[in-house]
Motif scaffolding. Structure first.
Motif, PDB file in Angstrom:
ATOM      1  N   ARG A   1       0.836  -1.213   0.000  1.00  0.00           N
ATOM      2  CA  ARG A   1       0.000   0.000   0.000  1.00  0.00           C
ATOM      3  C   ARG A   1       0.867   1.258   0.000  1.00  0.00           C
ATOM      4  O   ARG A   1       0.521   2.250  -0.652  1.00  0.00           O
ATOM      5  CB  ARG A   1      -0.944   0.004   1.195  1.00  0.00           C
TER       6      ARG A   1
ATOM      7  N   PHE B   1      -5.534  -2.492  -2.050  1.00  0.00           N
ATOM      8  CA  PHE B   1      -4.542  -1.685  -1.336  1.00  0.00           C
ATOM      9  C   PHE B   1      -4.373  -0.302  -1.959  1.00  0.00           C
ATOM     10  O   PHE B   1      -3.977   0.638  -1.285  1.00  0.00           O
ATOM     11  CB  PHE B   1      -3.199  -2.405  -1.313  1.00  0.00           C
ATOM     12  N   ARG B   2      -4.681  -0.199  -3.236  1.00  0.00           N
ATOM     13  CA  ARG B   2      -4.539   1.094  -3.913  1.00  0.00           C
ATOM     14  C   ARG B   2      -5.723   2.015  -3.622  1.00  0.00           C
ATOM     15  O   ARG B   2      -5.558   3.251  -3.571  1.00  0.00           O
ATOM     16  CB  ARG B   2      -4.423   0.874  -5.423  1.00  0.00           C
TER      17      ARG B   2
ATOM     18  N   LEU C   1      -5.730   0.514   4.611  1.00  0.00           N
ATOM     19  CA  LEU C   1      -5.258  -0.845   4.868  1.00  0.00           C
ATOM     20  C   LEU C   1      -6.198  -1.631   5.777  1.00  0.00           C
ATOM     21  O   LEU C   1      -6.549  -2.777   5.492  1.00  0.00           O
ATOM     22  CB  LEU C   1      -3.854  -0.789   5.486  1.00  0.00           C
TER      23      LEU C   1
END
Length: 288
Positions: A171, A238-239, A243
């Protein structure tokens, strides 16, 4: 919404792949399966590296390679070992601690403080998954708390720890670079291969050739679903999502694994179904 859909797709593909990989443990060790699946997955996504600018992304490459070594080379090896010992659903349900771990790391390292509502949902999901993990599901054989079972759970916990650390690194790169999920997936796979390279045995190719055609097909199918698509969807999560939130949605694997529980000889009781409902409720709170 795209991140949420990606998380559910990643959880689904990973769960079914785990079921298929466990079938391969009759023929290969956990380490061998991990090596095979990562080499196949790397070849499939290799074109992603052809449009990659290595000079301007050295730091990102190094972090992603480290993420691959920790999350894929170590984490997946621990994971597959756990699958062999305690089965698909119990291995997946040990992930009960991963949403909390991911939330803590996201808060400390990435400065992603979740809202009170999201924190409450993550807590409910974690407690529910922990309940499923500890609950003694009825099966055709009586489970015994022997050393072998304890080792299985220990490997599962180690895999979770490796996975969350690797996710944090991924991330960080995805939010601080121009790399896309395809590229980050391929670099992480390369990191996994580098980490596993010292353990590649000469007779591995011979063992693959001796594998029945049906098993070869299952191995390729599991690799494409769990490694190529699973990691690609995961990188999208994750983008686009914090998180802690993203990992909570990825942790729906235990719910999905109920669909393969019967295939592994388990009979689900009302307590397991109640805990599963609580998991869905917790996820609902996160998404509202």
């Amino acid at each position: 919404m795209f991140g949420i859909i990606s998380a559910l797709l990643a959880a689904s593909s990973w769960t079914y792949a785990c079921f298929l990989w466990r079938q391969q443990t009759k023929w290969f060790s956990a380490l061998q399966i991990n090596i095979i699946k990562n080499i196949i997955a790397f070849v499939v996504f290799f074109p992603a590296l052809l449009i990659f600018d290595f000079d301007s992304s050295f730091k990102a490459i190094f972090i992603l390679l480290l993420s691959g070594i920790i999350g894929i080379a170590l984490g997946d090896s621990f994971y597959i070992t756990s699958l062999k010992i305690i089965g698909t659903r119990r291995t997946l349900t040990v992930e009960a601690f991963s949403p909390i771990c991911a939330t803590i790391l996201g808060s400390v390292i990435l400065q992603e403080m979740p809202s009170l509502k999201v924190s409450a949902g993550i807590f409910i999901v974690s407690i529910s998954l922990l309940g499923v993990a500890l609950h003694r599901t009825k099966s055709n054989q009586i489970l015994e708390a022997n050393i072998s079972k304890m080792k299985g759970f220990a490997f599962a916990f180690l895999s979770v720890l490796c996975a969350v650390i690797a996710a944090t690194l991924s991330r960080f790169v995805l939010t601080n670079s121009d790399l896309n999920p395809f590229q980050t997936t391929e670099i992480r796979l390369l990191g996994g291969i580098i980490g596993l390279f010292p353990f590649i045995e000469r007779d591995l190719i011979t063992s693959i050739k001796k594998l029945p055609s049906k098993n070869k097909s299952s191995l390729i199918k599991a690799t494409f679903l769990g490694t190529n698509l699973g990691i690609l969807f995961q990188q999208n999560v994750f983008r686009t999502l914090p998180l802690g939130l993203g990992w909570t949605l990825l942790s729906t694997s235990p719910v999905i694994s109920l669909f393969v529980a019967k295939e592994e000889g388990e009979k689900l009781d009302w307590e397991t179904l109640l805990l599963t409902t609580m998991t869905i409720f917790g996820i609902g709170i996160v998404l509202i």
